[in-house]
Scaffold this active site. Structure first.
Site, mmCIF file in Angstrom:
data_model
loop_
_atom_site.group_PDB
_atom_site.id
_atom_site.type_symbol
_atom_site.label_atom_id
_atom_site.label_comp_id
_atom_site.label_asym_id
_atom_site.label_seq_id
_atom_site.Cartn_x
_atom_site.Cartn_y
_atom_site.Cartn_z
ATOM 1 N N ASP A 175 0.862 -1.190 0.000
ATOM 2 C CA ASP A 175 0.000 0.000 0.000
ATOM 3 C C ASP A 175 0.898 1.240 0.000
ATOM 4 O O ASP A 175 2.019 1.172 -0.504
ATOM 5 C CB ASP A 175 -0.965 -0.065 1.190
ATOM 6 C CG ASP A 175 -2.255 0.699 0.919
ATOM 7 O OD1 ASP A 175 -2.159 1.887 0.577
ATOM 8 O OD2 ASP A 175 -3.354 0.125 1.042
ATOM 9 N N HIS A 222 2.264 2.154 -3.151
ATOM 10 C CA HIS A 222 1.323 3.090 -3.766
ATOM 11 C C HIS A 222 1.821 4.539 -3.689
ATOM 12 O O HIS A 222 1.065 5.468 -3.880
ATOM 13 C CB HIS A 222 -0.067 2.964 -3.123
ATOM 14 C CG HIS A 222 -0.719 1.641 -3.399
ATOM 15 N ND1 HIS A 222 -1.989 1.327 -2.992
ATOM 16 C CD2 HIS A 222 -0.256 0.540 -4.055
ATOM 17 C CE1 HIS A 222 -2.289 0.087 -3.382
ATOM 18 N NE2 HIS A 222 -1.245 -0.412 -4.017
#
Ligand code: NAG
Ligand code: NAG
Ligand code: NAG
Ligand code: NAG
Length: 394
Positions: A220, A243
């Site tokens: 993430d 991310h």
């Protein structure tokens, strides 16, 4: 020797004795307090014993964790009644979470520091053993626990974390919450690129946090920044997989503290989903983002190198046809270079109700398949300086 001289000699000796005591640093070795370095015997009690002992004296204390693996259950190091504002954890070993994720996956945090002042953590590895829980979550089976953050610093101040590694956390790796003056230096985070919600470092409701020389690869956000963050400094960060560095998601609720004065400097994104991102829910909110500087970033095949997304609405649930109330202003992108994995390397998708203002692009050079990339703008106002490629839509 007469009595008066004797008394003064004795008092001098006593003074020397007590001042040497004060300067001394006491060391607590967790093994001597009953911890086992076999990775199998629960060592939580020994760590808590070390903490309680370190909290008692008025002089500085070091908690030493020698080489080896130490199994820890959920543990809170509470500074509430701690009389010591100079406690150092010197960790050579690895702290491991229980092998069964149900043992600690239902609580929010695995290792938590709460209400502490003046704690330093040097070295060490945290092994969250999250892979089992990720598999459970990805199989979409019901009944998987939420998962625990590996290390949480909450309601604390003057904390230094240096040379720590965190691997395979169940959820977020490190969270800084409602804290002040927290310094993370040379921290590494490693988890699989497709592990769910394993943000590297999350900062929220905190001020004066610095993150320098971090290497983060995870499933993430490498670093995510939540509401109420102020005076955050990040420098020399390598991110990927992951991310990207993300301010947000913000504005999920109406009443929300803003994010202000954030600096991100000298970062490299390698194969990440995003580079420098600001993300808000498409929902009413009184939140804001202001005074952000992104400087000297290198993109190596990042999918969305520069992105402001104010239309975040996953699964189109709880926000269809609403717009974000979060006001974004004074954001500068300076010296941003490298390659984009998608054609639109710069995307500003701002709120129609509160357009982004004073967005600045200064020396940007991003390519897509060795050709100039493109940019797109919606509800944004700002200026471009020096050479900017893709040509600015501001
Ligand atoms: C804190 O303790 C360390 C040793 O454990 C010592 O070197 C340092 O000077 C102490 N700092 C303060 C402010 O007392
Ligand atoms: C973090 O990663 C870097 C780069 O791989 C490495 O040089 C450094 O020693 C690592 N630090 C720790 C604390 O593991
Ligand atoms: C912004 O934050 C930095 C630390 O990241 C701090 O040194 C600086 O004083 C802050 N600026 C303002 C105006 O508060
Ligand atoms: C910019 O970043 C590169 C690598 O990412 C680094 O080598 C260089 O020192 C940085 N420049 C400045 C001025 O910080």
């Amino acid at each position: 020797m007469d009595n008066t001289r004797m008394i003064s000699v004795i008092s001098l000796l006593l003074l020397l004795f007590f001042s040497s005591l004060k300067a001394a640093s006491v060391e607590y070795n967790v093994i001597k307090l009953g911890a086992k370095s076999n990775g199998k015997t629960d060592s939580t009690k020994a760590f808590l014993k070390a903490w309680t002992s370190a909290c008692n004296p008025v002089h500085s204390a070091t908690i030493h964790v020698p080489h080896g693996r130490y199994l820890l259950n959920n543990v809170v190091f509470n500074g509430q009644d701690c009389k010591n504002s100079n406690i150092t954890f010197r960790i050579e070993g690895t702290l491991v979470a229980p092998s069964n994720y149900n043992a600690n996956g239902k609580s929010q945090d695995w290792i938590k520091f709460k209400n502490v002042d003046g704690v330093k953590i040097y070295g060490g590895t945290l092994d969250g053993r999250g892979t089992g829980l990720w598999t459970c979550k990805k199989s979409a089976s019901k009944g998987c626990p939420h998962g625990a953050t590996s290390l949480k610093i909450g309601n604390s101040k003057n904390v230094v974390i240096q040379g720590l590694s965190s691997v395979n956390s169940q959820m977020f790796h490190i969270v800084i919450h409602e804290s002040e003056d927290v310094n993370l230096q040379g921290v590494n985070v490693t988890a699989s690129g497709n592990s769910p919600n394993t943000d590297g470092i999350h900062v929220e409701a905190s001020k004066g946090v610095t993150i320098t020389d971090a290497n983060i690869g995870t499933g993430d956000d490498c670093i995510s920044i939540g509401p109420g963050t102020k005076n955050l400094w990040m420098e020399r960060i390598n991110c990927g997989p992951g991310h990207g560095i993300s301010i947000g998601s913000l504005g999920k609720v109406f009443n929300e503290e803003g994010v202000q004065n954030v600096t991100v400097k000298t970062v490299t994104f390698t194969g990440t989903q995003n580079g420098l991102r600001i993300k808000t829910w498409a929902r009413p909110s009184n939140g804001f983002v202001r005074h952000v500087l992104f400087e000297n970033a290198t993109m190596i095949n990042a999918e969305n190198p520069v992105i402001i997304d104010q239309n975040y609405c996953p699964g189109l649930q709880h926000c269809p046809s609403q717009v974000s109330g979060v006001k974004i202003s004074d954001v500068t992108y300076r010296s941003i270079q490298g390659s984009s994995a998608t054609e639109f390397a710069v995307k500003f998708d701002c709120s129609t109700k509160k357009p982004c203002s004073r967005i600045i692009l200064d020396k940007v050079h991003l390519t897509y398949e060795n050709k100039p990339a493109r940019s797109s703008c919606a509800s944004v106002d700002g200026s471009a300086y020096n050479e900017v490629q893709p040509s600015s839509c501001l």
